[in-house]
Write an enzyme that holds these catalytic residues in place. Sequence first.
Site, mmCIF file in Angstrom:
data_model
loop_
_atom_site.group_PDB
_atom_site.id
_atom_site.type_symbol
_atom_site.label_atom_id
_atom_site.label_comp_id
_atom_site.label_asym_id
_atom_site.label_seq_id
_atom_site.Cartn_x
_atom_site.Cartn_y
_atom_site.Cartn_z
ATOM 1 N N LYS A 68 -2.421 33.863 11.365
ATOM 2 C CA LYS A 68 -2.943 32.150 11.569
ATOM 3 C C LYS A 68 -2.426 31.226 10.595
ATOM 4 O O LYS A 68 -1.963 30.224 10.551
ATOM 5 C CB LYS A 68 -4.142 32.786 11.606
ATOM 6 C CG LYS A 68 -5.777 33.078 12.513
ATOM 7 C CD LYS A 68 -6.967 33.673 12.181
ATOM 8 C CE LYS A 68 -7.387 33.943 13.424
ATOM 9 N NZ LYS A 68 -9.291 33.737 13.280
ATOM 10 N N ASP A 104 -12.538 27.959 14.309
ATOM 11 C CA ASP A 104 -13.198 29.200 13.475
ATOM 12 C C ASP A 104 -14.338 29.169 12.650
ATOM 13 O O ASP A 104 -15.609 29.336 12.583
ATOM 14 C CB ASP A 104 -12.472 30.627 12.379
ATOM 15 C CG ASP A 104 -11.426 31.477 13.279
ATOM 16 O OD1 ASP A 104 -11.433 31.671 14.546
ATOM 17 O OD2 ASP A 104 -10.251 31.690 12.842
#
Length: 226
Positions: A68, A104
């Site tokens: 990420k 997220d």
Amino acid sequence: MIDAETHLYAVLGNPVRHSLSPALHNGAFRRMGLNAVYLAFEVQNLPEAIAGIRGLGIRGVSVTIPFKAEIISLLDEVDETARKIKAVNTILNRDGRLIGYNTDWSGAIEALEQKVRLEGKRVLLLGAGGAARAIGYGLKRRRAEILLCNRSLQKGKALAEEIGCAWKPLSAAKDFEADLLINATSVGMHPYGRVSPVPKAILRQGMTVMDIVYRPLRTRLLRETE
Ligand code: ATR
């Protein structure tokens, strides 16, 4: 039916075989009647995988552990929020330009907001990794009062300073009267599923508890709330 018109989507990660993303996305594609398929790729070499997205015209990609942060420098554009959180979990291929986003934080915040109003709430946030950063950022945006607790003091302090919130060692979590407890550590995850990140005595009547661990779905922490 898969045919020459089918669009490809994917998740990149390593390990990735436990991922629920293919089941979720393929289920959604079917329900929406989209001619698309979503696969999981266990990636060894990230720049090569990115070249693959471009070369094959993969429409959209989810990004998971451990890529990420690393992926940010390989994209054409990164949305401002993802840049702040220092993590991209979603890539959109817009006419060959790869654009990175972070969903997220918004996913977690939207789930919480179905249960509680966050403004002014006292939130005990456990963890100082990428998940804690994304959720902490979202909580701060919603003006919650955050106490961040982490096992490693240095990481806890650094993230709390970045978010702009209070912090303490994990062992001090029990002294904070929280309205909301969020486990953003990996404690309780399969195959170490029999542990909880905090003692049961922390849990209070009326407290809302969220666990980012989804394997098992009912973690020890969540079972102890009953
Ligand atoms: P992610 O990006 O998914 O958040 P990560 O960066 O590896 O993953 O962060 C994992 C978090 O779980 C960290 O806060 C870690 O604490 P440390 O910073 O002290 O390593 C926490 N964690 C993992 N195992 C733990 C354990 N056994 N006890 C307490 N905290 C733990």
